[in-house]
Write a protein that holds these residues in place. Structure first.
Motif, PDB file in Angstrom:
ATOM      1  N   SER A  15       0.834  -1.205   0.000  1.00 46.16           N
ATOM      2  CA  SER A  15       0.000   0.000   0.000  1.00 46.16           C
ATOM      3  C   SER A  15       0.865   1.250   0.000  1.00 46.16           C
ATOM      4  CB  SER A  15      -0.943   0.000   1.204  1.00 46.16           C
ATOM      5  OG  SER A  15      -0.230   0.144   2.410  1.00 46.16           O
ATOM      6  N   GLY A  16       1.986   1.190   0.705  1.00 49.01           N
ATOM      7  CA  GLY A  16       2.886   2.335   0.754  1.00 49.01           C
ATOM      8  C   GLY A  16       3.447   2.699  -0.605  1.00 49.01           C
ATOM      9  N   ILE A  17       3.720   1.699  -1.414  1.00 50.79           N
ATOM     10  CA  ILE A  17       4.240   1.951  -2.765  1.00 50.79           C
ATOM     11  C   ILE A  17       3.212   2.714  -3.597  1.00 50.79           C
ATOM     12  CG2 ILE A  17       4.886   0.827  -4.938  1.00 50.79           C
ATOM     13  CD1 ILE A  17       6.182  -1.391  -3.219  1.00 50.79           C
ATOM     14  N   VAL A  18       1.960   2.300  -3.498  1.00 49.64           N
ATOM     15  CA  VAL A  18       0.892   2.982  -4.236  1.00 49.64           C
ATOM     16  C   VAL A  18       0.748   4.421  -3.751  1.00 49.64           C
ATOM     17  CG1 VAL A  18      -1.583   3.039  -4.711  1.00 49.64           C
ATOM     18  CG2 VAL A  18      -0.370   0.850  -4.683  1.00 49.64           C
ATOM     19  N   ILE A  19       0.696   4.597  -2.454  1.00 52.93           N
ATOM     20  CA  ILE A  19       0.444   5.924  -1.879  1.00 52.93           C
ATOM     21  C   ILE A  19       1.576   6.893  -2.193  1.00 52.93           C
ATOM     22  CG2 ILE A  19       0.227   7.157   0.310  1.00 52.93           C
ATOM     23  CD1 ILE A  19      -1.248   4.582   1.338  1.00 52.93           C
ATOM     24  N   GLN A  20       2.801   6.438  -2.087  1.00 54.04           N
ATOM     25  CA  GLN A  20       3.941   7.311  -2.361  1.00 54.04           C
ATOM     26  C   GLN A  20       3.940   7.806  -3.803  1.00 54.04           C
ATOM     27  OE1 GLN A  20       7.821   6.058  -0.600  1.00 54.04           O
ATOM     28  NE2 GLN A  20       6.612   4.459   0.389  1.00 54.04           N
ATOM     29  N   LYS A  21       3.408   6.998  -4.685  1.00 46.69           N
ATOM     30  CA  LYS A  21       3.340   7.378  -6.098  1.00 46.69           C
ATOM     31  C   LYS A  21       2.458   8.606  -6.310  1.00 46.69           C
ATOM     32  CE  LYS A  21       0.846   4.696  -8.674  1.00 46.69           C
ATOM     33  NZ  LYS A  21       0.379   3.548  -9.496  1.00 46.69           N
ATOM     34  N   TYR A  22       1.424   8.748  -5.495  1.00 45.66           N
ATOM     35  CA  TYR A  22       0.471   9.835  -5.675  1.00 45.66           C
ATOM     36  C   TYR A  22       0.673  11.011  -4.725  1.00 45.66           C
ATOM     37  CZ  TYR A  22      -2.274   6.693  -8.627  1.00 45.66           C
ATOM     38  OH  TYR A  22      -2.688   5.855  -9.635  1.00 45.66           O
ATOM     39  N   PHE A  23       1.475  10.823  -3.696  1.00 47.19           N
ATOM     40  CA  PHE A  23       1.613  11.861  -2.678  1.00 47.19           C
ATOM     41  C   PHE A  23       2.176  13.149  -3.269  1.00 47.19           C
ATOM     42  CE2 PHE A  23       4.041  13.730   0.994  1.00 47.19           C
ATOM     43  CZ  PHE A  23       2.926  14.140   1.706  1.00 47.19           C
ATOM     44  N   ARG A  24       1.531  14.253  -2.971  1.00 49.33           N
ATOM     45  CA  ARG A  24       1.898  15.587  -3.443  1.00 49.33           C
ATOM     46  C   ARG A  24       1.927  15.674  -4.963  1.00 49.33           C
ATOM     47  NH1 ARG A  24       6.576  17.204   1.080  1.00 49.33           N
ATOM     48  NH2 ARG A  24       5.107  17.398   2.831  1.00 49.33           N
ATOM     49  N   SER A  25       1.057  14.934  -5.604  1.00 50.08           N
ATOM     50  CA  SER A  25       0.881  15.033  -7.055  1.00 50.08           C
ATOM     51  C   SER A  25      -0.498  15.616  -7.337  1.00 50.08           C
ATOM     52  CB  SER A  25       1.001  13.654  -7.714  1.00 50.08           C
ATOM     53  OG  SER A  25      -0.088  12.829  -7.344  1.00 50.08           O
ATOM     54  N   LYS A  26      -0.693  16.086  -8.538  1.00 48.23           N
ATOM     55  CA  LYS A  26      -1.989  16.634  -8.911  1.00 48.23           C
ATOM     56  C   LYS A  26      -2.961  15.494  -9.171  1.00 48.23           C
ATOM     57  CE  LYS A  26      -0.212  20.914 -10.932  1.00 48.23           C
ATOM     58  NZ  LYS A  26      -0.142  21.767 -12.159  1.00 48.23           N
ATOM     59  N   MET A  27      -4.063  15.505  -8.473  1.00 45.58           N
ATOM     60  CA  MET A  27      -5.063  14.454  -8.640  1.00 45.58           C
ATOM     61  C   MET A  27      -6.432  15.006  -8.305  1.00 45.58           C
ATOM     62  SD  MET A  27      -4.454  12.171  -5.197  1.00 45.58           S
ATOM     63  CE  MET A  27      -2.726  12.596  -5.125  1.00 45.58           C
ATOM     64  N   LYS A  28      -7.445  14.343  -8.800  1.00 48.25           N
ATOM     65  CA  LYS A  28      -8.817  14.753  -8.529  1.00 48.25           C
ATOM     66  C   LYS A  28      -9.215  14.283  -7.137  1.00 48.25           C
ATOM     67  CE  LYS A  28     -13.528  14.345 -10.316  1.00 48.25           C
ATOM     68  NZ  LYS A  28     -14.403  13.739 -11.361  1.00 48.25           N
TER      69      LYS A  28
END
Length: 263
Positions: A15-28
């Motif tokens: 789960s950490g791998i998935v979350i780190q990918k999106y952290f502080r990125s532009k997302m809806k």
């Protein structure tokens, strides 16, 4: 148990791998029916966890915040909150976490609080111990012990958000918060890890769900703390009102309950 624990740590890693990918990125950011936010990171992380559980233990039940309850008639139930503290995640605050627990006949055997961005993890094992892991100290686990603070006037209290209390609950919270040495807001599940490690002494919250609490119970209890609802019950079932108090000692817990129940 060792097989379950090893697998649970693998779940947290994934789960950490998935979350780190999106952290502080532009997302809806979407709003759910209860007005709480949800992102692709929440949903994707839970999907990964569910897929891994189904592949490893296809007969186990799964309850998760984002994708609901999948009952297979098992004594074993995995309870998942892929991102506890989505508001913190959206705001770029790194102290949100993933909550993972395994229940046997509705009793949590262990719970994990994983804080992937800062690389910290708590693992509470029922009737055994609570361990803290820091990825900067690879392979080294520290035994957690709550502070044991007994006096409310000397205690440090955390709560995620004052807005979580409704109009009838807020006066009760204000009563206890006026008695403590220090009050801070924020933290989400991270606060319970801090309590288990002895840094803070009290957490008082409301408007929680089952997937918010099940992983916290073994972490707090096996570090020597106490965690119940505001009436002192430690059975979190469908009748639970979502209120929670965690304390570093039974004495402090009793003082907190007295203030929370006072009318």
């Amino acid at each position: 148990m060792s097989e379950f624990l090893q697998f649970a740590n693998e779940l947290a890693d994934a789960s950490g791998i998935v979350i780190q990918k999106y952290f502080r990125s532009k997302m809806k950011v979407e709003d759910k029916e209860d007005d709480s936010p949800v992102t692709i990171a929440d949903r994707e992380a839970e999907t990964v966890l569910r897929d891994m559980i189904s592949a490893k233990f296809p007969d186990h039940d799964i309850l998760g915040e984002e994708h609901g309850y999948e009952s297979r008639g098992s004594r074993w139930k995995w309870v998942l909150d892929p991102i506890d503290g989505t508001r913190s995640f959206v705001a770029g605050m790194p102290i949100f976490g993933t909550l993972i627990s395994l229940l046997d006949h509705e009793v949590p055997l262990f719970g994990i609080i994983d804080v992937p961005i800062i690389g910290e993890r708590w693992l509470g094992i029922r009737n055994k111990e609570c361990l803290f892991y820091n990825n900067q100290e690879t392979g080294k686990a520290k035994l957690c012990k709550a502070s044991g603070q007994k006096k409310i006037e000397q205690s440090i209290l955390y709560s995620a958000d004052p807005a979580m209390f409704n109009t009838s609950q807020k006066p009760n919270f204000d009563r206890i918060s006026s008695q403590v040495k220090l009050l801070r807001y924020g933290g989400d599940c991270y606060s319970y890890g801090l309590l288990a490690s002895g840094y803070i002494d009290l957490v008082v919250e409301a408007d929680l769900k089952i997937y918010d609490v099940m992983a916290l119970v073994p972490v707090v209890e096996n570090a020597g703390g106490v965690i119940t609802d505001w009436q002192g019950n430690n059975s979190f079932n469908e009748g639970w009102d979502g209120c929670l108090v965690a304390a570093a000692s039974s004495e402090l817990h009793a003082q907190a309950l007295m203030l929370l129940q006072k009318t």
